[in-house]
Design a protein around this motif. Structure first.
Motif, mmCIF file in Angstrom:
data_model
loop_
_atom_site.group_PDB
_atom_site.id
_atom_site.type_symbol
_atom_site.label_atom_id
_atom_site.label_comp_id
_atom_site.label_asym_id
_atom_site.label_seq_id
_atom_site.Cartn_x
_atom_site.Cartn_y
_atom_site.Cartn_z
ATOM 1 N N CYS A 59 3.760 -21.543 -13.131
ATOM 2 C CA CYS A 59 4.617 -19.621 -12.288
ATOM 3 C C CYS A 59 3.589 -19.656 -10.863
ATOM 4 N N PHE A 60 5.189 -19.423 -10.813
ATOM 5 C CA PHE A 60 5.606 -19.592 -9.142
ATOM 6 C C PHE A 60 4.338 -19.089 -8.787
ATOM 7 N N TRP A 61 4.764 -17.371 -9.545
ATOM 8 C CA TRP A 61 3.537 -16.092 -9.087
ATOM 9 C C TRP A 61 2.467 -16.770 -8.164
ATOM 10 N N CYS A 62 1.491 -17.486 -9.651
ATOM 11 C CA CYS A 62 0.629 -17.294 -9.662
ATOM 12 C C CYS A 62 0.123 -19.019 -8.180
ATOM 13 N N MET A 63 0.996 -19.356 -7.888
ATOM 14 C CA MET A 63 1.494 -20.101 -6.902
ATOM 15 C C MET A 63 0.934 -19.702 -5.277
ATOM 16 N N VAL A 64 1.834 -18.321 -5.156
ATOM 17 C CA VAL A 64 1.836 -17.838 -3.451
ATOM 18 C C VAL A 64 0.317 -17.535 -2.884
ATOM 19 N N LYS A 65 -0.436 -16.260 -4.113
ATOM 20 C CA LYS A 65 -1.768 -16.069 -3.167
ATOM 21 C C LYS A 65 -2.658 -16.593 -2.449
ATOM 22 N N PRO A 66 -2.753 -17.815 -3.523
ATOM 23 C CA PRO A 66 -3.216 -18.615 -2.928
ATOM 24 C C PRO A 66 -3.748 -19.320 -1.587
ATOM 25 N N PHE A 67 -2.416 -19.810 -1.781
ATOM 26 C CA PHE A 67 -1.614 -20.492 0.116
ATOM 27 C C PHE A 67 -1.635 -19.530 0.879
ATOM 28 N N ASP A 68 -1.485 -17.870 0.468
ATOM 29 C CA ASP A 68 -1.354 -16.758 0.899
ATOM 30 C C ASP A 68 -2.528 -16.273 1.991
ATOM 31 N N GLU A 69 -3.616 -16.640 1.451
ATOM 32 C CA GLU A 69 -5.095 -16.882 2.571
ATOM 33 C C GLU A 69 -4.918 -17.700 3.197
ATOM 34 N N GLU A 70 -4.687 -18.577 3.184
ATOM 35 C CA GLU A 70 -5.145 -19.605 4.709
ATOM 36 C C GLU A 70 -4.683 -19.382 5.802
ATOM 37 N N LYS A 129 4.153 -7.211 -4.266
ATOM 38 C CA LYS A 129 4.877 -6.197 -3.957
ATOM 39 C C LYS A 129 4.703 -5.781 -5.653
ATOM 40 N N ASN A 130 3.912 -6.400 -6.590
ATOM 41 C CA ASN A 130 3.665 -5.352 -8.005
ATOM 42 C C ASN A 130 2.259 -5.878 -7.892
ATOM 43 N N PRO A 131 1.311 -6.207 -7.351
ATOM 44 C CA PRO A 131 -0.457 -6.129 -7.813
ATOM 45 C C PRO A 131 -1.295 -6.327 -9.216
ATOM 46 N N SER A 132 -0.787 -4.520 -9.490
ATOM 47 C CA SER A 132 -1.691 -4.619 -10.888
ATOM 48 C C SER A 132 -1.013 -5.566 -11.686
ATOM 49 N N HIS A 133 0.883 -5.296 -11.797
ATOM 50 C CA HIS A 133 1.622 -6.636 -13.314
ATOM 51 C C HIS A 133 0.665 -8.156 -12.624
ATOM 52 N N TYR A 134 0.657 -8.233 -11.470
ATOM 53 C CA TYR A 134 0.014 -9.730 -11.174
ATOM 54 C C TYR A 134 -1.288 -10.323 -11.347
ATOM 55 N N ALA A 135 -2.195 -8.851 -11.657
ATOM 56 C CA ALA A 135 -3.072 -9.552 -11.556
ATOM 57 C C ALA A 135 -3.399 -9.411 -12.933
ATOM 58 N N MET A 136 -2.755 -8.628 -14.020
ATOM 59 C CA MET A 136 -2.306 -8.365 -15.446
ATOM 60 C C MET A 136 -2.027 -10.010 -16.335
ATOM 61 N N TYR A 137 -1.313 -10.459 -15.538
ATOM 62 C CA TYR A 137 -0.175 -11.556 -15.882
ATOM 63 C C TYR A 137 -1.080 -12.716 -15.774
ATOM 64 N N ARG A 138 -2.176 -12.812 -14.165
ATOM 65 C CA ARG A 138 -3.369 -13.890 -14.263
ATOM 66 C C ARG A 138 -4.114 -14.307 -14.947
ATOM 67 N N GLU A 182 -6.957 -17.156 -14.848
ATOM 68 C CA GLU A 182 -7.755 -16.327 -14.477
ATOM 69 C C GLU A 182 -9.098 -17.065 -14.773
ATOM 70 N N ASP A 183 -9.240 -17.265 -16.624
ATOM 71 C CA ASP A 183 -10.674 -17.558 -16.572
ATOM 72 C C ASP A 183 -9.985 -18.976 -16.274
ATOM 73 N N TYR A 184 -9.398 -19.538 -16.944
ATOM 74 C CA TYR A 184 -9.886 -20.925 -16.780
ATOM 75 C C TYR A 184 -10.062 -22.142 -15.111
ATOM 76 N N ILE A 185 -9.982 -20.747 -14.428
ATOM 77 C CA ILE A 185 -9.803 -21.355 -13.008
ATOM 78 C C ILE A 185 -11.390 -20.542 -12.822
ATOM 79 N N LYS A 186 -11.960 -20.246 -12.725
ATOM 80 C CA LYS A 186 -13.052 -19.674 -12.917
ATOM 81 C C LYS A 186 -14.340 -20.947 -13.328
ATOM 82 N N GLY A 187 -13.619 -20.706 -14.728
ATOM 83 C CA GLY A 187 -14.358 -21.524 -15.814
ATOM 84 C C GLY A 187 -14.444 -23.138 -15.296
ATOM 85 N N THR A 188 -13.779 -23.589 -14.808
ATOM 86 C CA THR A 188 -13.461 -24.497 -14.154
ATOM 87 C C THR A 188 -14.409 -25.371 -12.716
ATOM 88 N N TRP A 189 -13.709 -24.539 -12.202
ATOM 89 C CA TRP A 189 -14.054 -24.212 -10.350
ATOM 90 C C TRP A 189 -14.583 -23.050 -10.102
#
Length: 175
Positions: A14-25, A152-161, A167-174
């Motif tokens: 999902c491209f929604w989930c790929m934007v924010k991490p790079f946006d913070e760089e 644009k949709n921070p709460s929906h984005y967080a729920m989707y992730r 979210e759990d996979y990333i935390k558990g793996t990295w």
């Protein structure tokens, strides 16, 4: 936009989930959600989801190589996905959600291939890395409602992730 900027293109589900991490760089000039890798010009979201165009959801990043290295972008990419899943990402299934690094030049190709080899040899995963390394193809911007979705949709984005398992996979793996 300056000629000094470069492009990096990553398909990570999902491209929604790929934007924010790079946006913070630092050094990121622009991030566009879109479609690449397929044959149909200017596909729509519905067409890509129908699995008939050959496209993947992806992000195209314009970055300043004086401020951020391509190697760092590739490392950040790996930490956003399950690189061993050949069938999609988390609850998003199908080719349009599979992972790939699209290289724009030979240096990017070498960096991506080396990074994939190191990740495969690291012992971190019990299955081989399935992410493909491919030459960049035409990139088509997704519809406006997909751009900057996390803002644009921070709460929906967080729920989707969270709900997708990412979210759990990333935390558990990295960590």
């Amino acid at each position: 936009m300056s000629d000094a900027f470069k492009k990096a293109t990553f398909a990570g589900g999902c491209f929604w989930c790929m934007v924010k991490p790079f946006d913070e760089e630092d050094g990121i000039e622009e991030i566009i959600s879109g479609y690449t890798g397929g044959e149909k010009p200017n596909p729509t979201y519905q067409e890509v989801c129908s699995e008939t165009t050959g496209h993947r959801e992806a992000v195209q990043i314009t970055y300043d190589p004086e401020k951020v290295d391509y190697e760092d972008l590739v490392e950040l990419f790996w930490k956003q996905i399950d690189p061993t899943d050949p069938g999609g990402q988390f609850h998003d299934r199908g080719h349009s959600y599979t992972t790939a690094i699209y290289f724009h030049d030979e240096d990017q190709k070498k960096i991506a291939e080396r990074s994939k080899r190191i990740l495969n040899e690291s012992g971190k995963f019990h299955k081989p890395v399935a992410t493909e390394i491919l030459p960049a193809k035409p990139f088509y911007k997704a519809e406006n409602y997909h751009q900057d979705y996390h803002r644009k949709n921070p709460s929906h984005y967080a729920m989707y992730r969270k709900g997708s398992g990412r979210e759990d996979y990333i935390k558990g793996t990295w960590g």
